[in-house]
Design a protein around this motif. Structure first.
Motif, PDB file in Angstrom:
ATOM      1  N   MET A 187       0.285   4.615   0.078  1.00 21.90           N
ATOM      2  CA  MET A 187      -0.643   4.350   1.179  1.00 21.90           C
ATOM      3  C   MET A 187      -0.227   5.163   2.404  1.00 21.90           C
ATOM      4  SD  MET A 187      -1.716   0.613   2.609  1.00 21.90           S
ATOM      5  CE  MET A 187      -3.025   0.385   3.798  1.00 21.90           C
ATOM      6  N   SER A 188      -1.164   5.918   2.944  1.00 19.89           N
ATOM      7  CA  SER A 188      -0.860   6.795   4.081  1.00 19.89           C
ATOM      8  C   SER A 188      -0.756   5.997   5.372  1.00 19.89           C
ATOM      9  CB  SER A 188      -1.950   7.861   4.219  1.00 19.89           C
ATOM     10  OG  SER A 188      -3.193   7.246   4.528  1.00 19.89           O
ATOM     11  N   ARG A 189      -0.197   6.703   6.398  1.00 22.22           N
ATOM     12  CA  ARG A 189      -0.068   6.057   7.702  1.00 22.22           C
ATOM     13  C   ARG A 189      -1.449   5.740   8.276  1.00 22.22           C
ATOM     14  NH1 ARG A 189       3.724   5.385  11.528  1.00 22.22           N
ATOM     15  NH2 ARG A 189       3.069   5.382  13.734  1.00 22.22           N
ATOM     16  N   ALA A 190      -2.414   6.650   8.034  1.00 22.37           N
ATOM     17  CA  ALA A 190      -3.777   6.433   8.537  1.00 22.37           C
ATOM     18  C   ALA A 190      -4.395   5.204   7.848  1.00 22.37           C
ATOM     19  CB  ALA A 190      -4.635   7.662   8.276  1.00 22.37           C
ATOM     20  N   GLY A 191      -4.116   5.037   6.560  1.00 23.77           N
ATOM     21  CA  GLY A 191      -4.622   3.871   5.846  1.00 23.77           C
ATOM     22  C   GLY A 191      -4.045   2.578   6.389  1.00 23.77           C
ATOM     23  N   MET A 192      -2.724   2.617   6.730  1.00 23.40           N
ATOM     24  CA  MET A 192      -2.121   1.422   7.305  1.00 23.40           C
ATOM     25  C   MET A 192      -2.747   1.063   8.643  1.00 23.40           C
ATOM     26  SD  MET A 192       1.904   2.003   6.434  1.00 23.40           S
ATOM     27  CE  MET A 192       2.500   2.173   4.745  1.00 23.40           C
ATOM     28  N   ILE A 193      -2.972   2.125   9.467  1.00 20.23           N
ATOM     29  CA  ILE A 193      -3.609   1.869  10.774  1.00 20.23           C
ATOM     30  C   ILE A 193      -5.015   1.308  10.564  1.00 20.23           C
ATOM     31  CG2 ILE A 193      -4.462   2.967  12.875  1.00 20.23           C
ATOM     32  CD1 ILE A 193      -2.149   4.961  12.636  1.00 20.23           C
ATOM     33  N   LEU A 194      -5.730   1.867   9.584  1.00 20.93           N
ATOM     34  CA  LEU A 194      -7.086   1.410   9.302  1.00 20.93           C
ATOM     35  C   LEU A 194      -7.084  -0.062   8.861  1.00 20.93           C
ATOM     36  CD1 LEU A 194     -10.004   2.487   9.218  1.00 20.93           C
ATOM     37  CD2 LEU A 194      -9.633   3.015   6.799  1.00 20.93           C
ATOM     38  N   ALA A 203       2.089  -1.142  -0.710  1.00 23.88           N
ATOM     39  CA  ALA A 203       1.852   0.090   0.060  1.00 23.88           C
ATOM     40  C   ALA A 203       2.767   1.241  -0.369  1.00 23.88           C
ATOM     41  CB  ALA A 203       1.991  -0.193   1.552  1.00 23.88           C
ATOM     42  N   PRO A 204       4.104   0.994  -0.536  1.00 28.75           N
ATOM     43  CA  PRO A 204       4.961   2.119  -0.968  1.00 28.75           C
ATOM     44  C   PRO A 204       4.612   2.606  -2.368  1.00 28.75           C
ATOM     45  CG  PRO A 204       6.269   0.347  -0.019  1.00 28.75           C
ATOM     46  CD  PRO A 204       4.900  -0.195  -0.219  1.00 28.75           C
ATOM     47  N   LEU A 205       4.183   1.684  -3.273  1.00 33.60           N
ATOM     48  CA  LEU A 205       3.908   2.069  -4.649  1.00 33.60           C
ATOM     49  C   LEU A 205       2.594   2.834  -4.782  1.00 33.60           C
ATOM     50  CD1 LEU A 205       4.944  -1.266  -6.435  1.00 33.60           C
ATOM     51  CD2 LEU A 205       6.292   0.816  -6.170  1.00 33.60           C
ATOM     52  N   LEU A 259     -11.452  -1.075   3.239  1.00 29.04           N
ATOM     53  CA  LEU A 259     -10.121  -1.606   2.952  1.00 29.04           C
ATOM     54  C   LEU A 259      -9.702  -1.282   1.514  1.00 29.04           C
ATOM     55  CD1 LEU A 259     -10.284  -5.108   4.694  1.00 29.04           C
ATOM     56  CD2 LEU A 259      -8.865  -3.165   5.375  1.00 29.04           C
ATOM     57  N   THR A 260     -10.643  -1.375   0.573  1.00 26.73           N
ATOM     58  CA  THR A 260     -10.331  -1.060  -0.824  1.00 26.73           C
ATOM     59  C   THR A 260     -10.061   0.441  -0.980  1.00 26.73           C
ATOM     60  OG1 THR A 260     -11.781  -2.872  -1.521  1.00 26.73           O
ATOM     61  CG2 THR A 260     -11.137  -1.300  -3.204  1.00 26.73           C
ATOM     62  N   TRP A 261     -10.729   1.277  -0.187  1.00 25.33           N
ATOM     63  CA  TRP A 261     -10.460   2.718  -0.185  1.00 25.33           C
ATOM     64  C   TRP A 261      -9.026   2.964   0.279  1.00 25.33           C
ATOM     65  CZ3 TRP A 261     -14.569   6.720  -0.359  1.00 25.33           C
ATOM     66  CH2 TRP A 261     -14.055   8.019  -0.278  1.00 25.33           C
ATOM     67  N   ALA A 262      -8.622   2.174   1.297  1.00 21.44           N
ATOM     68  CA  ALA A 262      -7.251   2.348   1.804  1.00 21.44           C
ATOM     69  C   ALA A 262      -6.226   1.797   0.821  1.00 21.44           C
ATOM     70  CB  ALA A 262      -7.102   1.649   3.157  1.00 21.44           C
ATOM     71  N   ASN A 263      -6.532   0.661   0.159  1.00 17.06           N
ATOM     72  CA  ASN A 263      -5.606   0.078  -0.809  1.00 17.06           C
ATOM     73  C   ASN A 263      -6.418  -0.720  -1.821  1.00 17.06           C
ATOM     74  OD1 ASN A 263      -3.706  -1.850  -2.093  1.00 17.06           O
ATOM     75  ND2 ASN A 263      -2.234  -0.974  -0.660  1.00 17.06           N
TER      76      ASN A 263
END
Length: 416
Positions: free
Chosen positions: A38-45, A33-35, A88-92
């Motif tokens: 990944m945004s906060r919204a992505g983590m929530i998603l 996630a840090p690399l 999920l793939t969009w988020a990460n």
């Protein structure tokens, strides 16, 4: 057994594979996630959709146990899982571990017409992950996305076609194996029925043989021993009223001759009750001794030959062939005036053949009168013996060119 062995690992992977891939994607996404920025919204998603994927997998597993194979419910669940994996793939991009599940479940969860569209949707998700995540930024990344998508779709098409061919080949092989099993079952049933028929045939042959021997002995006693005793009594009655000693001595000698002849006939009848030659030897050895003794007794050159692989025959078959050979030799001694006789025993797969040939006077088989049922052996008696065990006896002869008697019977082995 082979199909069951192939299905067991596949069933295990269907059960635990999606869970393992979802866990791998979640762990990889959390660590990266840090690399990946990944945004906060992505983590929530992700925090919302990962549990949703878990629930979906639980529901899917329960429904598949009750309704395996393609169905409308399966289409809906496949589409819902694809949507979750896409987001999920969009988020990460590391959630592609989970998205790849669509590749190996499409053929089993979707109807045939929807398999390629389902694989295409999964390829879209995978291509987005492979270029670094959604959405592509800039023209170069969009061009790269379509190139990677084309490669994914091409590979999916090739592997899908190959899998379908393998599946069809497996189906044809399974049908062939099933047909072979049905054929083998039918063949085994036929063999069992054939064995039962052989047993029934031998039983009937044995019963018919007993009845035939009784009729033959009755005829022989009537034609030989009884007539001999009648003649002896008649001669003795003449002796009682003879006018002189010479006449009495003449009739006594006749009575003695008749008695000796009747004794010989009685011994021959007893000997013919069962083939004594088969008591200690098999058919080839018994035939060899019979031919040798016959040649020494008659002074005719006699030869015996065995062809094929010798096998232990059933008693009824051996006795029948030996009796036919004895009668054929007896006929040759009485009528043929032969100088040479050859006897051949041939083992030919499922048949055994006995051939007796002589170079004697020969005769016209069509001119030989038929004998009655109780009138001794002769050609009809030999033919009846062969037919009782489902065999065939043929006679070839013509005046001046010898005689050939051939008996062909089923090769029934002695299973004792």
């Amino acid at each position: 057994m082979t199909n069951a062995g192939q299905q067991q690992p596949r069933a295990s992977f269907d059960t635990w594979g999606p869970w393992a891939l979802l866990a791998a994607g979640a762990v990889a996404a959390a660590l990266s996630a840090p690399l990946t920025g990944m945004s906060r919204a992505g983590m929530i998603l992700c925090a919302v959709l990962v549990p949703a994927a878990v629930v979906l997998q639980l529901v899917w597993g329960r429904l598949r146990r009750g309704r395996p194979g393609p169905s409308r419910t399966g289409v809906c669940l496949y589409a819902l899982r694809w949507a979750i994996a896409f987001v999920l793939t969009w988020a990460n991009p590391f959630f592609a571990f989970y998205a790849v599940t669509g590749y190996y479940t499409a053929a089993r969860e979707l109807p045939r017409r929807l398999v390629m569209p389902g694989l295409f949707l999964t390829a879209v998700t995978m291509a987005g992950s492979e270029i670094g995540g959604w959405p592509p930024h800039g023209v170069i990344l969009w061009v790269g996305f379509f190139l990677v998508l084309a490669v994914n779709v091409s590979m999916v098409s090739v592997f899908t076609r190959y899998a379908q061919q393998e599946q069809e080949r497996s189906r044809v092989q399974a049908d062939t194996i099933a047909e072979l099993e049905r054929t083998n079952t039918a063949l085994q049933q036929a063999l069992d029925e054939n064995a039962a028929l052989h047993a029934q045939l031998l039983l009937q042959a044995r019963e018919a043989g007993v009845a035939d021997e009784r009729r033959r002995l009755a005829a022989e006693i009537h034609d030989t021993i009884a007539q001999g005793l009648t003649g002896i009594i008649a001669q003795l009655q003449v002796v009682a009223g003879a006018p002189d000693l010479d006449t009495a001595r003449t009739h006594l000698e006749r009575a003695s001759t008749l008695a000796r002849h009747s004794l010989g006939e009685a011994r021959r009848s007893v000997h013919n009750l069962a083939p004594v030659a088969l008591a200690a030897d098999g058919l080839p050895e018994a035939l060899k001794k019979t031919v040798t003794e016959w040649g020494e007794r008659t002074g005719v050159r006699a030869e015996f030959t065995v062809t094929g692989t010798t096998e232990q025959l059933h008693d009824e078959v051996s006795a029948t062939l030996l009796r036919i050979a004895q009668e054929a030799l007896s006929n040759a001694a009485r009528h043929a005036r032969a100088t040479r006789v050859g006897v051949t025993l041939s083992f030919m797969g499922d048949e055994v053949s006995l051939d007796v040939r002589d170079d004697g006077a020969g005769f016209d088989p069509a001119a030989v009168p038929e004998r009655t049922a109780v009138g001794g052996f002769g050609l009809d008696g030999m033919r009846a013996r062969a037919e009782r065990i489902a065999g065939l006896l043929t006679v070839e002869s013509e005046p001046g060119h010898g005689t050939a008697v051939s008996a062909r019977v089923p090769l029934v082995r002695d299973d004792r």
